[in-house]
Design a protein around this motif. Structure first.
Motif, short mmCIF file in Angstrom:
data_model
loop_
_atom_site.label_atom_id
_atom_site.label_comp_id
_atom_site.label_asym_id
_atom_site.label_seq_id
_atom_site.Cartn_x
_atom_site.Cartn_y
_atom_site.Cartn_z
N TYR A 28 0.86 -1.18 0.00
CA TYR A 28 0.00 0.00 0.00
C TYR A 28 0.89 1.23 0.00
O TYR A 28 1.25 1.76 1.04
CB TYR A 28 -0.89 -0.03 1.25
N VAL A 29 1.31 1.63 -1.18
CA VAL A 29 2.21 2.77 -1.32
C VAL A 29 1.55 3.78 -2.26
O VAL A 29 0.63 3.45 -3.00
CB VAL A 29 3.59 2.35 -1.87
N ARG A 30 2.05 4.99 -2.23
CA ARG A 30 1.52 5.99 -3.15
C ARG A 30 1.80 5.53 -4.58
O ARG A 30 2.93 5.22 -4.92
CB ARG A 30 2.14 7.34 -2.86
N ILE A 52 -4.15 -14.70 10.63
CA ILE A 52 -4.16 -13.45 11.38
C ILE A 52 -4.63 -12.35 10.42
O ILE A 52 -4.04 -12.17 9.35
CB ILE A 52 -2.76 -13.10 11.92
N PRO A 53 -5.69 -11.62 10.77
CA PRO A 53 -6.21 -10.61 9.84
C PRO A 53 -5.25 -9.44 9.66
O PRO A 53 -4.51 -9.08 10.58
CB PRO A 53 -7.51 -10.15 10.49
N LEU A 54 -5.27 -8.89 8.47
CA LEU A 54 -4.48 -7.69 8.17
C LEU A 54 -5.24 -6.46 8.65
O LEU A 54 -6.46 -6.51 8.82
CB LEU A 54 -4.23 -7.60 6.67
N PRO A 55 -4.54 -5.35 8.84
CA PRO A 55 -5.25 -4.13 9.25
C PRO A 55 -6.19 -3.67 8.14
O PRO A 55 -5.92 -3.89 6.95
CB PRO A 55 -4.12 -3.12 9.48
N PRO A 56 -7.29 -3.03 8.51
CA PRO A 56 -8.20 -2.53 7.48
C PRO A 56 -7.58 -1.36 6.72
O PRO A 56 -6.69 -0.67 7.23
CB PRO A 56 -9.43 -2.07 8.29
N GLU A 57 -8.07 -1.13 5.53
CA GLU A 57 -7.54 -0.06 4.69
C GLU A 57 -7.66 1.30 5.37
O GLU A 57 -6.81 2.17 5.18
CB GLU A 57 -8.27 -0.05 3.35
N SER A 58 -8.66 1.48 6.21
CA SER A 58 -8.84 2.76 6.90
C SER A 58 -7.64 3.12 7.77
O SER A 58 -7.35 4.30 7.98
CB SER A 58 -10.11 2.72 7.75
N GLU A 59 -6.88 2.13 8.26
CA GLU A 59 -5.69 2.40 9.07
C GLU A 59 -4.50 2.85 8.21
O GLU A 59 -3.53 3.38 8.73
CB GLU A 59 -5.28 1.16 9.87
N THR A 63 -1.39 7.54 5.80
CA THR A 63 0.07 7.60 5.66
C THR A 63 0.64 6.74 4.56
O THR A 63 1.75 6.97 4.12
CB THR A 63 0.75 7.17 6.97
N ALA A 64 -0.06 5.73 4.11
CA ALA A 64 0.48 4.71 3.20
C ALA A 64 1.60 3.94 3.90
O ALA A 64 1.77 4.07 5.11
CB ALA A 64 0.96 5.32 1.88
N LEU A 65 2.34 3.15 3.18
CA LEU A 65 3.42 2.34 3.76
C LEU A 65 4.75 2.78 3.15
O LEU A 65 4.79 3.17 2.00
CB LEU A 65 3.19 0.85 3.46
#
Length: 112
Positions: A28-30, A52-59, A63-65
């Motif tokens: 999840y990068v620009r 194990i679930p990944l964080p939701p897109e809202s998190e 900032t992106a990654l």
């Protein structure tokens, strides 16, 4: 698939995706959001105990990654897999001590 590039890749393994290809993104990068990471296994030899679930897109929207909370440009896929005793046996239940991330297993000190 591969024929348009002059390459035809095949294998004889029966593979399945540990999350049944449900993950929308692991990067999840620009400029790019997509799934680049996978965990494949042989369902005749292994079973998925938990995903194990990944964080939701809202998190990630602000900032992106990478970010202070997620220091890599890839999110970690975490799956517990258990070996099957044989192809016809049901998967064994994982011991309670292997239920991450609820608590970490104790670390053993190596002898000096």
């Amino acid at each position: 698939g591969g024929r348009e590039w002059g390459v035809d890749l095949e294998h004889e393994w029966e593979l399945a995706s540990a999350d049944e290809l449900a993950t929308s993104f692991t990067n999840y990068v620009r400029g790019y959001i997509g799934c680049l990471d996978y965990i494949f296994y042989q369902p005749s030899r292994m079973a998925v105990s938990q995903v194990i679930p990944l964080p939701p897109e809202s998190e990630l929207l602000a900032t992106a990654l990478p970010s202070p909370r997620f220091p890599s440009d890839h999110l970690s896929l975490c799956v517990d897999l258990a070996f099957l005793p044989s192809a016809s046996s049901p998967p064994p239940a994982p011991p309670a001590s292997f239920r991450f991330p609820a608590r970490l297993a104790p670390r053993l000190k190596c002898p000096q």
